[in-house]
Design an enzyme around this catalytic site. Structure first.
Site, PDB file in Angstrom:
ATOM      1  N   ARG A  47     -51.077   7.977 -20.983  1.00  0.00           N
ATOM      2  CA  ARG A  47     -51.859   7.562 -19.823  1.00  0.00           C
ATOM      3  C   ARG A  47     -51.452   6.145 -19.472  1.00  0.00           C
ATOM      4  NH1 ARG A  47     -53.090   3.504 -22.066  1.00  0.00           N
ATOM      5  NH2 ARG A  47     -54.455   3.036 -20.323  1.00  0.00           N
ATOM      6  N   GLN A 196     -60.321   3.167 -23.756  1.00  0.00           N
ATOM      7  CA  GLN A 196     -58.960   2.607 -23.786  1.00  0.00           C
ATOM      8  C   GLN A 196     -58.956   1.179 -24.317  1.00  0.00           C
ATOM      9  OE1 GLN A 196     -60.209   4.335 -21.211  1.00  0.00           O
ATOM     10  NE2 GLN A 196     -58.658   5.500 -20.112  1.00  0.00           N
ATOM     11  N   ASP A 237     -53.666   1.250 -10.958  1.00  0.00           N
ATOM     12  CA  ASP A 237     -53.048   2.566 -10.769  1.00  0.00           C
ATOM     13  C   ASP A 237     -52.470   2.712  -9.381  1.00  0.00           C
ATOM     14  OD1 ASP A 237     -54.977   2.994 -13.076  1.00  0.00           O
ATOM     15  OD2 ASP A 237     -53.700   4.781 -13.057  1.00  0.00           O
ATOM     16  N   LYS A 248     -59.089   1.388 -13.530  1.00  0.00           N
ATOM     17  CA  LYS A 248     -60.077   2.091 -14.348  1.00  0.00           C
ATOM     18  C   LYS A 248     -61.515   1.792 -13.925  1.00  0.00           C
ATOM     19  CE  LYS A 248     -59.471   4.495 -16.807  1.00  0.00           C
ATOM     20  NZ  LYS A 248     -59.560   5.948 -16.455  1.00  0.00           N
TER      21      LYS A 248
HETATM   22  O1  MRU Z   1     -57.040   6.854 -17.113  1.00  0.00           O
HETATM   23  P1  MRU Z   1     -55.959   5.926 -17.570  1.00  0.00           P
HETATM   24  O2  MRU Z   1     -56.090   5.520 -18.996  1.00  0.00           O
HETATM   25  O3  MRU Z   1     -54.580   6.465 -17.236  1.00  0.00           O
HETATM   26  O4  MRU Z   1     -56.168   4.619 -16.699  1.00  0.00           O
HETATM   27  C1  MRU Z   1     -55.304   3.549 -16.905  1.00  0.00           C
HETATM   28  C2  MRU Z   1     -55.666   2.338 -16.170  1.00  0.00           C
HETATM   29  O5  MRU Z   1     -56.621   2.286 -15.432  1.00  0.00           O
HETATM   30  C3  MRU Z   1     -54.731   1.169 -16.304  1.00  0.00           C
HETATM   31  O6  MRU Z   1     -55.408  -0.034 -16.201  1.00  0.00           O
HETATM   32  C4  MRU Z   1     -53.672   1.244 -15.200  1.00  0.00           C
HETATM   33  O7  MRU Z   1     -53.043   2.497 -15.205  1.00  0.00           O
HETATM   34  C5  MRU Z   1     -52.656   0.194 -15.314  1.00  0.00           C
HETATM   35  S1  MRU Z   1     -51.565   0.499 -16.671  1.00  0.00           S
HETATM   36  C6  MRU Z   1     -50.400  -0.712 -16.764  1.00  0.00           C
END
Ligand code: MRU
Length: 347
Positions: A47, A196, A237, A248
């Protein structure tokens, strides 16, 4: 940090460190098919936006390999598999970017055989993989310059080595500051429900000997009020054309609080996370995940049976709350509509 995304030529497979079980178990998950790749993306074996992009790039190659053994028109079969990868998760633009990039070079290659396409794609996936680390190091350099010696940096979710091909975006900034000789420490927000922050950010920083404390998401206001947070740095993202940053769930709240307490709030992401085709954060599809992630801790259900929950996985932070967007090309400042436009014009 261990390389958590590995292509094995011997097995002709993508081997992923399974992030569902960190930090307690370092299990490896082997992907050989499109279904394996999509499963890994959906349940979050892997992820984090850039890591998703790198995985998807190898995934396109593996989809091609799979199609080799299938009956029928290989091009039509392959298109279907690429669509499947493209749609595995909706929010991170990096997934769509990677699939589009593979389609672009397929088109550019012209009338190639599947065997020829596979070798072009594997090489491209390896370059995307290596480039991601280089981009993160540049983000670290530019972002590190914005940090001061002695800073405590709050981050939300995991935007570290585990969320990228290596080094990290937000955590790349932390690493960059340390490489520049600054003593900094991190507050990792726990990041309910997948944790996370508590699991992954704490794991990778602790492993690298970088000082980190985990805090409950709901401790943020008090920690800021007590002067325990100097800067906030998060990943993204998707960043939209106006500079809104989708990250997130909970990031928006952290940004609102940072503004309330006068703490600079930075977003760190490579340029390809910026989606200039999407005007604002409110236009980005927000992933609605399995309710079980919220209702259960392990096998134990928390709310009474029959009670529904929200499990929206991301939120958009409005650009006016963002002090700077740290990319591998440099730091963008408001007004973002203009600085983003300029960045893309310079290409
Ligand atoms: O649901 P996830 O764990 O994939 O979400 C990840 C995030 O929100 C991160 O902060 C984002 O992808 C940036 S990663 C460098």
């Amino acid at each position: 940090m261990t390389e958590h995304i590995q292509y094995s030529a011997e097995k002709d497979a993508l081997i992923l460190l399974d992030q569902r079980y960190l930090p307690n178990r370092e299990d490896w998950f082997e992907c050989k098919t499109t279904d394996d790749i999509c499963f890994a993306l959906v349940v979050m074996v892997v992820r984090g936006a850039p890591a998703i992009g790198v995985t998807a790039a190898y995934g396109c190659y593996l989809a091609g390999r799979e199609v080799q053994g299938m009956d029928g028109d290989w091009k039509a079969n392959l298109e279907k598999k690429l669509d499947q990868i493209h749609d595995a998760r909706p929010t991170a633009v990096n997934l769509r970017w990677a699939v589009r990039e593979m389609r672009r070079i397929w088109k550019e290659a012209g009338d190639v055989s599947l065997e020829e396409l596979l070798s072009i794609w594997l090489e491209r996936a390896k370059v995307i993989h290596v480039d991601d680390i280089k981009m993160c190091e540049m983000i670290g350099k530019f972002g590190g310059e914005l940090m001061d010696d002695g800073d405590t940096i709050m981050t939300h979710c995991n935007a570290g080595a585990l969320a990228t091909a290596g080094y990290g975006t937000a955590l790349g900034v932390v690493r960059g500051a340390i490489d520049q000789g600054k003593k900094v420490s991190v507050i990792a927000n726990e990041t309910r429900p997948f944790l996370q922050g508590a699991r992954l950010t704490a794991y990778e920083l602790h492993k690298d000997g970088i000082p980190v404390k985990v805090a409950c998401d709901n401790a943020c206001a008090l920690l800021m009020k007590r002067g325990l947070v100097d800067k906030v740095v998060v990943g993204a993202d998707r960043i939209t054309a106006n500079g809104d940053a989708v990250n997130k769930i909970g990031t928006f709240g952290v940004a609102v609080l940072a503004e309330r307490f006068g703490i600079p709030f930075y977003v760190a992401a490579p340029q390809y996370t910026i989606d200039i085709e999407t005007p604002t954060g409110d236009d980005v599809p927000i992933e609605d995940r399995d309710p079980k992630e919220v209702t259960h801790i392990g096998d134990h259900r928390i709310p009474p049976e029959g009670v529904e929950v929200y499990n929206l996985a991301f939120d958009p932070t409005p650009n006016e709350l963002i002090a700077g967007i740290i990319t591998e090309k440099g730091v963008l400042y408001p007004p973002y509509t203009e600085s983003i436009k300029k960045l893309f014009e310079e290409e």
